[in-house]
Design a protein around this motif. Structure first.
Motif, PDB file in Angstrom:
ATOM      1  N   ASN A 246       7.378   4.110  11.446  1.00 51.54           N
ATOM      2  CA  ASN A 246       6.731   3.983  10.151  1.00 51.54           C
ATOM      3  C   ASN A 246       5.681   2.881  10.172  1.00 51.54           C
ATOM      4  OD1 ASN A 246       8.997   5.700   9.031  1.00 51.54           O
ATOM      5  ND2 ASN A 246      10.139   3.857   9.595  1.00 51.54           N
ATOM      6  N   SER A 247       4.789   2.961   9.200  1.00 44.24           N
ATOM      7  CA  SER A 247       3.768   1.929   9.073  1.00 44.24           C
ATOM      8  C   SER A 247       3.375   1.773   7.617  1.00 44.24           C
ATOM      9  CB  SER A 247       2.524   2.275   9.903  1.00 44.24           C
ATOM     10  OG  SER A 247       1.902   3.453   9.421  1.00 44.24           O
ATOM     11  N   VAL A 248       2.881   0.586   7.294  1.00 45.48           N
ATOM     12  CA  VAL A 248       2.396   0.304   5.948  1.00 45.48           C
ATOM     13  C   VAL A 248       1.201  -0.630   6.055  1.00 45.48           C
ATOM     14  CG1 VAL A 248       4.001  -1.633   5.673  1.00 45.48           C
ATOM     15  CG2 VAL A 248       2.992  -0.575   3.654  1.00 45.48           C
ATOM     16  N   LEU A 249       0.214  -0.400   5.201  1.00 46.63           N
ATOM     17  CA  LEU A 249      -0.927  -1.294   5.060  1.00 46.63           C
ATOM     18  C   LEU A 249      -1.073  -1.620   3.585  1.00 46.63           C
ATOM     19  CD1 LEU A 249      -3.404  -2.816   6.148  1.00 46.63           C
ATOM     20  CD2 LEU A 249      -4.732  -0.722   5.789  1.00 46.63           C
ATOM     21  N   ALA A 250      -1.128  -2.904   3.270  1.00 52.50           N
ATOM     22  CA  ALA A 250      -1.223  -3.343   1.878  1.00 52.50           C
ATOM     23  C   ALA A 250      -2.429  -4.247   1.695  1.00 52.50           C
ATOM     24  CB  ALA A 250       0.047  -4.079   1.477  1.00 52.50           C
ATOM     25  N   LEU A 251      -3.107  -4.066   0.586  1.00 49.98           N
ATOM     26  CA  LEU A 251      -4.197  -4.942   0.158  1.00 49.98           C
ATOM     27  C   LEU A 251      -3.796  -5.543  -1.182  1.00 49.98           C
ATOM     28  CD1 LEU A 251      -7.244  -2.624   0.965  1.00 49.98           C
ATOM     29  CD2 LEU A 251      -6.295  -4.460   2.402  1.00 49.98           C
ATOM     30  N   TYR A 252      -3.991  -6.839  -1.345  1.00 46.80           N
ATOM     31  CA  TYR A 252      -3.567  -7.459  -2.594  1.00 46.80           C
ATOM     32  C   TYR A 252      -4.553  -8.549  -3.016  1.00 46.80           C
ATOM     33  CZ  TYR A 252      -1.726 -11.113   0.534  1.00 46.80           C
ATOM     34  OH  TYR A 252      -1.597 -12.082   1.499  1.00 46.80           O
ATOM     35  N   ALA A 253      -4.533  -8.849  -4.302  1.00 46.77           N
ATOM     36  CA  ALA A 253      -5.367  -9.905  -4.863  1.00 46.77           C
ATOM     37  C   ALA A 253      -4.648 -10.503  -6.058  1.00 46.77           C
ATOM     38  CB  ALA A 253      -6.729  -9.366  -5.279  1.00 46.77           C
ATOM     39  N   ASN A 254      -4.829 -11.808  -6.230  1.00 48.29           N
ATOM     40  CA  ASN A 254      -4.209 -12.499  -7.363  1.00 48.29           C
ATOM     41  C   ASN A 254      -5.131 -13.618  -7.817  1.00 48.29           C
ATOM     42  OD1 ASN A 254      -1.480 -12.904  -8.915  1.00 48.29           O
ATOM     43  ND2 ASN A 254      -2.150 -14.958  -8.337  1.00 48.29           N
ATOM     44  N   ASP A 255      -5.269 -13.755  -9.122  1.00 50.64           N
ATOM     45  CA  ASP A 255      -6.133 -14.803  -9.678  1.00 50.64           C
ATOM     46  C   ASP A 255      -5.364 -15.586 -10.732  1.00 50.64           C
ATOM     47  OD1 ASP A 255      -8.409 -16.341 -10.241  1.00 50.64           O
ATOM     48  OD2 ASP A 255      -8.927 -15.032 -11.931  1.00 50.64           O
ATOM     49  N   THR A 256      -5.389 -16.907 -10.613  1.00 48.77           N
ATOM     50  CA  THR A 256      -4.829 -17.784 -11.640  1.00 48.77           C
ATOM     51  C   THR A 256      -5.992 -18.466 -12.351  1.00 48.77           C
ATOM     52  OG1 THR A 256      -2.833 -18.181 -10.328  1.00 48.77           O
ATOM     53  CG2 THR A 256      -3.318 -19.739 -12.096  1.00 48.77           C
ATOM     54  N   TRP A 257      -6.089 -18.191 -13.642  1.00 48.33           N
ATOM     55  CA  TRP A 257      -7.224 -18.668 -14.448  1.00 48.33           C
ATOM     56  C   TRP A 257      -6.711 -19.739 -15.398  1.00 48.33           C
ATOM     57  CZ3 TRP A 257      -9.699 -15.254 -18.797  1.00 48.33           C
ATOM     58  CH2 TRP A 257     -10.779 -15.932 -19.380  1.00 48.33           C
TER      59      TRP A 257
END
Length: 838
Positions: free
Chosen positions: A508-519
Motif C-alpha cells: 500500500n501507499s499514501v501521499l498526503a498534502l496539508y496546510a495549516n494557518d494560525t492567524w
C-alpha cells in the motif's frame, strides 16, 4: 539474535557511562528556543511552570495557548502515575477510556466514545509513525511504542487538529525521545514486582564532540504475569539511540531502535456458571489469577491442508505469546532560513510478528449434556452406546468427570498469526510567520508519504478443555457397551482442526498534502484552519480455502479441516480523502481563555483489507465539534472541553463464532451512525507546597443511530439509541498527593481513585458489564541522586469486568442481564523501583 543485541546494548551503556566523569550531576535544561524542536529534559514546563506542547501545532506552545485538548507527560509525571502499560497510562487522561486487561500491549483504547478498539489514535515517535496504519496485522501503536527512560515525554492530542497532523487520526500520541546535550546525564532503574516482574532500565546521554550529542537507552524485562499461565509471561527488551548535531540555524538527528519482546495475551474467561448465574466459578477459575492459558498447549499441533493437498502440521508454543521484533532507523532535520522554518523527517521500519494466543469462544456448557450421544455422533460410531470424557492423549483410560469440578466444559480457540511488515514514511514541511495589516500569520505547508506492506498467515483451531485455571485438554470418547473405546469426537484435545485459514499480502501507499494557518488578529485572539488531502493505493491478494475431510475415521476432529483450494481473491482500491479543521481561541486574561473548533475526519479502509476474504469496504467519516474553557494559575489549572462527534457512516462489522461448527461465520455487516456527546475535565489544585489534588472526569453519551444494513437476528429498532458497546457514560480518577522533606531526603505520598461506569457487551444493551472502581497508592523517597518508589494497584481487590466475550455476545448478549463471561481486571499487586541518576 536477541541475546547478542541486548549484550551489545548493555556494553554500549557501560561504555557511555565510562565516558562521563563520575561526579557528573543532573542539570536542568532550558527550553530550546528554536521553533518546533523537542527538548531533552525530564520536564515539559517552561520557566513559568507551564506545560509545553509540540504536537499538533506549527511551533512549540504553552498548553494554555493551544486551541485544543492536549496533555504533556514528563518522565516525572509518568513515574508518579506508575502505569502498568501504555494503555494504562493513557487511561489516566480525560476523554480516553481503556481496557488494559489484555496484558502489556495490544489493549483497547477508545477516545471520546469512538467505538473502535484503537479509538483512531495514531502513535508517533518524534512526530512520525513507526508504521503507517492505525492497526497493523494483530499489532497496533502500543505494540511498537514502548515506554522506557529514552522517552522524554508523552504528548497526547485529543480531537482538535489531529486529522491534519496525522493520517486516520482522531487523536495523536507522540512519544518524544531523549536527545543529548552539553550536560552529561544518565539513569539506571531496577524494578521488582509481585507478579514476578524483574526489569532493568538504563539511559545515558551527553556530548560526543563539538555541537554533537548522543543518547542511548532501553530496557530488559521478565514478568511472570498477572495471571497464572503455568509458563513465563513477558520477556524481552528494547534499545534506542540517537546522535544529534547542531548547526547555527538548526540540527540533524539520526535515530535507531530495536525491539524484541514476547507478551502473553489474556482473553476473557467465564466468571459465573451460565446455568446458575449467581454461582461463582472462583473455586475452579480464580477471578484475579485464573486464565484458560495452559501448559498443555506448549506443543500445539495445528493441522491444515496446503494448496497441493498435503496436510501440514505446525508445532506452536502458547508461551511464545505475541512475539514482536522490529527495527527502525530515522533521520530528522530542523532548520531556520531567515523567516522560514524547514522540517524534514524520514523513517523506515521492518519487522515481524508471530502471534500465539488462546481465544475464548462460546460460553461453557454442562458437561453431561455436551456428552449426549447425538445422532450425528452415533452415525460416525455405530457401536457406541455412550460418550465420556478423558484427559487428552490418554487413549480414553484417564477418565474425567466434570462434576468433580464445576460440572462444566468449554471450547477455546488457538490462534496462530504470522506477519512480516515494513513501512517507509517521510514528512517535509515549511513554516513561515509573517505580519499583515490585520494581525500575523503562521503558515505551515507540508507533504507526507508512506509505503507500507504486510504479509498474513492465520490458522485457528478449537480445543475442548476443563473449566479451571491452567485447564487440561479433554477428549470426548465414544465407548461401546463393554466399555471399550470405539472412537473419538476429539483428537488429543482438538475439537476441530483448523477452522479458519487465511494467507495473503498487501502492498500500500499514501501521499498526503496539508496546510495549516494560525492567524493572530490581536493579542489573545487566534483563528486557525487546516486541510489535508490524502490519496491511497491499496493492493493485495488473499488465498481462498474450503473444508476438507482428512479421512481419519477414528475421530471427528478432522472432518471439516480448512485447506487452500487454489483460488485467490485480488483486490485493488484507489481512494482519496479530505480532512479539515477550523478553530478560534480567545484568551480573556493571562489566566482565563476559551476556544471553539470544528473538524472533519475521514478514515479509509485499512491496509489489512488487501488480504481479507470478502471484507466490508467503507470509508468512515466523522464531523467533530469542540468547545473548551481553560484556567491556569501557576501549578493549578482546569481544562474543560465539551465535544460532539457524529460518525456517518461508521463500520462496526464483526465476525461471530459459530459454536456448532467451531468456525467463524461470515462477516456481519453493521453499518450505522454513531453520535457521541460529552464533556471532559482535567484539573490540578496546588494551593500549598505540601499538597496537590489532580484528576480527570469524562461524562459522555455514545449511542447508535440509523442502522443502515439488515443484520440477521437484529432489527434497527433494537439498536436505535442504545449505548455504544463497552463504552461507559462516566469514567475518571482523583489523585491526591502529599509532599514533605527531612534534611536532604524528600518524600511524596500519593493515591488514586479510579471509576468506570456501566457498559454493555452487545448492540441490544441486554447484558451489562457493571460499574467498578479501584484504589491505588504509592510513595517515593528521594535522597540526592537516589530514588526509591513503592506502588500498589487495586489495593482492595475490587472486582471489575471488561470486554465480555466478543466472539459470541456482540449481537444479543450472553443470555443474562449481568455478564457471566469477561476479562477481569487485575488484582492487587505491588512494584518496587530503585533508581540512580547521574
Amino acid at each position: 539474535m536477541l541475546k547478542k543485541t541486548l549484550f551489545c546494548g548493555c556494553a554500549l551503556f557501560a561504555l557511555c557511562a565510562e565516558l562521563q566523569p563520575a561526579s557528573a550531576q543532573v542539570a536542568p535544561q532550558a527550553q530550546d528556543p528554536k521553533a518546533g524542536e523537542a527538548t531533552s529534559s525530564t520536564s515539559t514546563q517552561d520557566q513559568n511552570g507551564d506545560e509545553i506542547i509540540v504536537t499538533g501545532s506549527a511551533r512549540q506552545q504553552r498548553r494554555f495557548d493551544v486551541s485544543y485538548a492536549a496533555n504533556a507527560l514528563s518522565q516525572n509525571d509518568i513515574t508518579k502515575l506508575a502505569p502498568a502499560s501504555m494503555a494504562d497510562l493513557l487511561g489516566k487522561l480525560p476523554g480516553i477510556q481503556v481496557e488494559s486487561t489484555g496484558g502489556e500491549v495490544q489493549n483497547i483504547t477508545r477516545i471520546r466514545g469512538i467505538p473502535t478498539d484503537d479509538g483512531l489514535a495514531i502513535f508517533q515517535q518524534d512526530g512520525l509513525p513507526l508504521f503507517h496504519d492505525v492497526n497493523g496485522n494483530f499489532f497496533r501503536g502500543d505494540s511498537l511504542n514502548r515506554y522506557d527512560l529514552m522517552t522524554d515525554r508523552v504528548e497526547v492530542v485529543r480531537g482538535g487538529p489531529a486529522p491534519i497532523v496525522a493520517s486516520q487520526a482522531a487523536a495523536v500520541i507522540n512519544n518524544v525521545t531523549v536527545s543529548g546535550s552539553q550536560t552529561p546525564r544518565g539513569k539506571a532503574q531496577l524494578t521488582y514486582g509481585t507478579t514476578d516482574l524483574y526489569r532493568l532500565d538504563l539511559m545515558q546521554s551527553g556530548p560526543l564532540g563539538a555541537n554533537t550529542y548522543y543518547a542511548i537507552g532501553g530496557f530488559l524485562r521478565k514478568n511472570g504475569g498477572y495471571r497464572d499461565n503455568g509458563f513465563p509471561n513477558d520477556r524481552g527488551g528494547q534499545i534506542r539511540a540517537n546522535i544529534k548535531h547542531d548547526f547555527d540555524n538548526g540540527s540533524i538527528k539520526f535515530t535507531a531502535n530495536y525491539l524484541n519482546d514476547h507478551n502473553v495475551f489474556y482473553l476473557p474467561v467465564p466468571v459465573a456458571d451460565p446455568r446458575q448465574p449467581t454461582r461463582s466459578l472462583d473455586p475452579w477459575l480464580a477471578f484475579f489469577t485464573g486464565t484458560a492459558n495452559t501448559p498443555a498447549l506448549r506443543n500445539a499441533q495445528i493441522k491444515y491442508r496446503d494448496s497441493t493437498g498435503v496436510v501440514q502440521s505446525l508445532a506452536r508454543d502458547l508461551a511464545d505469546g505475541r512475539h514482536t521484533e522490529f527495527w527502525n532507523v530515522g533521520l530528522q532535520y530542523e532548520g531556520d532560513f531567515d523567516d522560514w522554518h524547514v522540517s524534514a523527517k524520514g523513517g523506515y521500519t521492518s519487522g515481524k510478528l508471530r502471534f500465539d494466543a488462546l481465544y475464548s469462544t462460546s460460553n461453557p456448557v454442562d458437561g453431561a449434556a455436551n456428552a449426549t450421544l447425538t445422532a450425528a455422533r452415533a452415525a460416525q460410531f455405530p457401536t457406541a452406546t455412550r460418550l465420556g470424557y478423558a484427559i487428552a492423549g490418554t487413549n480414553g483410560t484417564q477418565v474425567y468427570d466434570p462434576n468433580s469440578d464445576s460440572g462444566l466444559v468449554m471450547q477455546s480457540q488457538y490462534r496462530y498469526v504470522a506477519s512480516n511488515f515494513s513501512s517507509a514514511q517521510g514528512d517535509l514541511s515549511v513554516t513561515r510567520k509573517f505580519d499583515t495589516g490585520l494581525g500575523s500569520h503562521d503558515l505551515k505547508i507540508g507533504a507526507y508519504g508512506s509505503f507500507y506492506s504486510e504479509s498474513n498467515f492465520q490458522a485457528y483451531q478449537n480445543y475442548l478443555m476443563q473449566v479451571k485455571g491452567q485447564p487440561q485438554l479433554l477428549d470426548l470418547v465414544a465407548y461401546n457397551a463393554a466399555g471399550n473405546v470405539v472412537g473419538y469426537v476429539t483428537d488429543k484435545g482438538v475439537l476441530q482442526y483448523t477452522t479458519t485459514l487465511n494467507k495473503g499480502n498487501s502492498d500500500n501507499s499514501v501521499l498526503a498534502l496539508y496546510a495549516n494557518d494560525t492567524w493572530e488578529l490581536t493579542r489573545g485572539l487566534r483563528i486557525d484552519g487546516g486541510i489535508r488531502y490524502e490519496r491511497y493505493h491499496l493492493n493485495g491478494y488473499a488465498l481462498t480455502s474450503q473444508a476438507y475431510n482428512l479421512g481419519d475415521t477414528a475421530t471427528l476432529a478432522d472432518d471439516a479441516v480448512q485447506g487452500f483450494n487454489g483460488g485467490q481473491q485480488n483486490r485493488t482500491i484507489n481512494t482519496g480523502i479530505t480532512n479539515w479543521t477550523v478553530g478560534a481561541n480567545y484568551d480573556f486574561t493571562s489566566h482565563f481563555g476559551g476556544y471553539v473548533r470544528a473538524s472533519h475526519l475521514e478514515v479509509p479502509p485499512s491496509g489489512t483489507i488487501g488480504y481479507a476474504i470478502n471484507p466490508v469496504v467503507i470509508t468512515t467519516k466523522a464531523n467533530q465539534y469542540e468547545v473548551g474553557l481553560k484556567a491556569a494559575f501557576g501549578r493549578s489549572y482546569l481544562y474543560v472541553t465539551g465535544f460532539y462527534t457524529k460518525f456517518n457512516p461508521l463500520n462496526s462489522s464483526f465476525v461471530p463464532f459459530d459454536p456448532a461448527t467451531g468456525a467463524a461465520q461470515a462477516t456481519v455487516p453493521f453499518i450505522s451512525q454513531v453520535i457521541v456527546k460529552g464533556i471532559e475535565a482535567d484539573g490540578a489544585l496546588n494551593i500549598v507546597p505540601w499538597f496537590s489534588l489532580g484528576g480527570s472526569l469524562t461524562v459522555q453519551d455514545p449511542y447508535y443511530s440509523n442502522l443502515q444494513s439488515t443484520v440477521a437476528g437484529l432489527s434497527a429498532a433494537q439498536v436505535e439509541g442504545n449505548q455504544v458497546i463497552r463504552e461507559p457514560k462516566v469514567f475518571g480518577n482523583i489523585r491526591p498527593s502529599f509532599n514533605f522533606s527531612s534534611g536532604d531526603a524528600k518524600f511524596e505520598l500519593y493515591g488514586r481513585f479510579e471509576y468506570t461506569g456501566r457498559r454493555f457487551v452487545d448492540f441490544t444493551s441486554f447484558t451489562e458489564l457493571p460499574a467498578y472502581h479501584s484504589y491505588s497508592a504509592g510513595v517515593t523517597a528521594t535522597y540526592k541522586s537516589w530514588q526509591f518508589q513503592v506502588v500498589g494497584d487495586n489495593l482492595t481487590n475490587a472486582r471489575g469486568l471488561t470486554e465480555g466475550n466478543t466472539r459470541t455476545d456482540t449481537l444479543s448478549g450472553q443470555g443474562t442481564r449481568i455478564a457471566t463471561f469477561g476479562r477481569p481486571v487485575f488484582g492487587r499487586n505491588f512494584r518496587f523501583v530503585l533508581s540512580k541518576s547521574w
